[in-house]
Design a protein around this motif. Structure first.
Motif, PDB file in Angstrom:
ATOM      1  N   PHE A   6      19.185  -0.189 -14.595  1.00  0.00           N
ATOM      2  CA  PHE A   6      18.342  -1.383 -14.673  1.00  0.00           C
ATOM      3  C   PHE A   6      18.572  -2.133 -15.980  1.00  0.00           C
ATOM      4  O   PHE A   6      18.697  -3.365 -15.988  1.00  0.00           O
ATOM      5  CB  PHE A   6      16.875  -0.995 -14.540  1.00  0.00           C
ATOM      6  N   GLU A   7      18.640  -1.425 -17.076  1.00  0.00           N
ATOM      7  CA  GLU A   7      18.840  -2.080 -18.371  1.00  0.00           C
ATOM      8  C   GLU A   7      20.181  -2.800 -18.431  1.00  0.00           C
ATOM      9  O   GLU A   7      20.335  -3.803 -19.136  1.00  0.00           O
ATOM     10  CB  GLU A   7      18.741  -1.051 -19.496  1.00  0.00           C
ATOM     11  N   LYS A  20      12.258  -3.649 -12.057  1.00  0.00           N
ATOM     12  CA  LYS A  20      12.139  -2.204 -11.872  1.00  0.00           C
ATOM     13  C   LYS A  20      10.673  -1.867 -11.650  1.00  0.00           C
ATOM     14  O   LYS A  20       9.808  -2.363 -12.371  1.00  0.00           O
ATOM     15  CB  LYS A  20      12.678  -1.459 -13.104  1.00  0.00           C
ATOM     16  N   ILE A  21      10.404  -1.047 -10.647  1.00  0.00           N
ATOM     17  CA  ILE A  21       9.050  -0.529 -10.462  1.00  0.00           C
ATOM     18  C   ILE A  21       9.115   0.990 -10.611  1.00  0.00           C
ATOM     19  O   ILE A  21      10.042   1.632 -10.115  1.00  0.00           O
ATOM     20  CB  ILE A  21       8.446  -0.926  -9.104  1.00  0.00           C
ATOM     21  N   SER A  39       1.294  -5.658 -10.375  1.00  0.00           N
ATOM     22  CA  SER A  39       1.138  -4.306  -9.850  1.00  0.00           C
ATOM     23  C   SER A  39       0.139  -4.295  -8.706  1.00  0.00           C
ATOM     24  O   SER A  39      -1.007  -4.723  -8.864  1.00  0.00           O
ATOM     25  CB  SER A  39       0.678  -3.342 -10.947  1.00  0.00           C
ATOM     26  N   THR A  40       0.585  -3.815  -7.545  1.00  0.00           N
ATOM     27  CA  THR A  40      -0.322  -3.676  -6.416  1.00  0.00           C
ATOM     28  C   THR A  40      -1.268  -2.495  -6.618  1.00  0.00           C
ATOM     29  O   THR A  40      -2.369  -2.478  -6.068  1.00  0.00           O
ATOM     30  CB  THR A  40       0.461  -3.455  -5.111  1.00  0.00           C
ATOM     31  N   ASN A  41      -0.832  -1.511  -7.379  1.00  0.00           N
ATOM     32  CA  ASN A  41      -1.620  -0.305  -7.659  1.00  0.00           C
ATOM     33  C   ASN A  41      -1.522   0.000  -9.150  1.00  0.00           C
ATOM     34  O   ASN A  41      -0.672   0.797  -9.564  1.00  0.00           O
ATOM     35  CB  ASN A  41      -1.105   0.882  -6.850  1.00  0.00           C
ATOM     36  N   VAL A  60       5.481  -2.267 -13.530  1.00  0.00           N
ATOM     37  CA  VAL A  60       6.538  -3.220 -13.186  1.00  0.00           C
ATOM     38  C   VAL A  60       7.235  -3.705 -14.440  1.00  0.00           C
ATOM     39  O   VAL A  60       6.587  -3.991 -15.464  1.00  0.00           O
ATOM     40  CB  VAL A  60       5.956  -4.427 -12.423  1.00  0.00           C
ATOM     41  N   PHE A  61       8.553  -3.801 -14.374  1.00  0.00           N
ATOM     42  CA  PHE A  61       9.360  -4.299 -15.485  1.00  0.00           C
ATOM     43  C   PHE A  61      10.302  -5.387 -14.960  1.00  0.00           C
ATOM     44  O   PHE A  61      10.783  -5.309 -13.828  1.00  0.00           O
ATOM     45  CB  PHE A  61      10.193  -3.173 -16.099  1.00  0.00           C
TER      46      PHE A  61
END
Length: 378
Positions: free
Chosen positions: A283-284, A292-293, A367-369, A375-376
């Motif tokens: 990801f980075e 990213k989650i 964020s859903t949760n 999240v990123f």
């Protein structure tokens, strides 16, 4: 119930007569949606699925492919056993479900087999899905159904020699290339306007200008190679495995220019913390924009509809041992929560990149949760 595969333009439609498991948000007809969209639940379109057969001519492999698409009318739904294509598969999956009674496998679907496709949408954006090692084309049918309910078709092949019913292929760069060719051959066939592999009502219905890629585990690595090698794909959803890694060579994150969404299961006992470190590193190094989650208390199979169908697929449902703190016992997030998160973020991501919904990309950063999802974005 055993499905007859549609091939060479002929199809036998078997409609399940099981208890309906679709909800009111997944029962619309050909009319356009009237209520505001929410990607956190089933969309306005009913969902259908069909099985076809295509050939990967690069390797001469015949592949069963499952298609999910927006339907003209709603149906009764099915059970997971309705996906099988032979008596042998039917007996095997029934045995697996009987021998693994834990409440991990998602046993009912929201899609109905063989319904007419929705006519209010001229063409469907398409997401190709690649399953995990020794899994099946329907391993993530909840994600596929959610996408189709929002107007995005999904196509997933059985990677022959690497499925639940015919395992054995290696986790290698060589077989990664074969799996990649499966995906490319499948998309090639779906985009043929008068493809004989498709029933007539689905010929020419897939939009060549709006194609995405998604995959779980070995399928995530496959997704990375597809994105790297085929510029028709516009976005990729990487679920629970690093695409660039020393175990399965062939993918370089630097060669992937499309937006990507990475999902990290923090208690992933399959790829372990080392795998998650590599996934975060991917990801980075990814092109911007990418997201990213990270899911707390989630394991490798917390995001799969076939969690627990074999003992090897158990980690991610029920009780487990933390891989972040070896020896510490805990309970994985409820499997329905893991599947819901996987679907909600996947639809937000692909709605943004394949449907052009900028608001979906804004929602993707939320964020859903909050207690589970972090999240990123880069």
């Amino acid at each position: 119930m055993i499905r007859i595969i549609a091939s060479m333009g002929c199809i036998a439609v078997l409609i399940a007569t099981l208890t309906a498991c679709s909800d009111s948000s997944n029962g619309s007809s050909d009319s356009s949606p009237l209520e505001p969209l929410s990607y956190d639940r089933q969309g306005p379109y009913a969902v259908a699925n069909q099985t076809i057969s295509i050939t990967n001519y690069t390797d001469g492999r015949v592949l069963n492919v499952e298609l999910w698409y927006p339907a003209a009318t709603s149906g009764a739904g099915q059970t997971i056993e309705d996906f099988v294509t032979s008596d042998i598969e039917g007996n095997e999956i029934s045995t697996l479900l009987r021998d693994n009674p834990e409440n991990c496998v998602t046993k009912k679907t929201r899609s109905t087999y063989g319904l007419e496709p929705n006519k209010s949408l001229a063409q469907f954006p398409l997401v190709a899905f690649s399953h995990c090692s020794n899994c099946t084309r329907f391993s993530s049918f909840s994600l596929a159904e959610r996408l189709a309910s929002h107007g995005i078709a999904v196509a997933a092949p059985d990677h022959t020699m690497n499925t639940l019913f015919d395992p054995g292929a290696s986790l290698s760069g060589e077989f990664l290339t074969i799996r990649t060719n499966d995906i490319i051959a499948m998309v090639d066939e779906l985009l043929v306007p008068n493809s004989a592999a498709l029933p007539e009502n689905l010929q020419g219905r897939f939009d060549a200008s709006r194609i995405g890629m998604a995959g779980h585990s070995y399928g995530a690595v496959t997704s990375g190679k597809v994105l790297q090698d085929d510029d028709r794909f516009q976005a990729g959803y990487i679920i629970a495995a690093p695409v660039e890694n020393p175990l399965i060579p062939g993918v370089e994150v630097a060669r992937i220019t499309e937006p990507t969404l990475y999902l990290v299961a923090r208690e992933d006992n399959s790829i372990t913390e080392l795998g998650n470190i590599l996934l975060r590193s991917n990801f980075e190094s990814a092109a911007s924009p990418s997201w990213k989650i990270e899911l707390a208390d989630a394991g490798h199979w917390s995001v799969s509809d076939i969690a627990g169908i074999t003992p090897a697929f158990q980690a991610g449902c029920g009780d487990g041992e933390r891989q972040t703190k070896p020896g510490e016992l805990f309970e994985y997030i409820d499997i329905d929560v893991g599947l819901e998160i996987t679907a909600a973020y996947g639809v937000r991501f692909f709605a943004g990149h394949l449907l052009g919904d900028e608001s979906a990309l804004i929602e993707l950063e939320e964020s859903t949760n909050p207690g589970i999802v972090e999240v990123f974005k880069k």
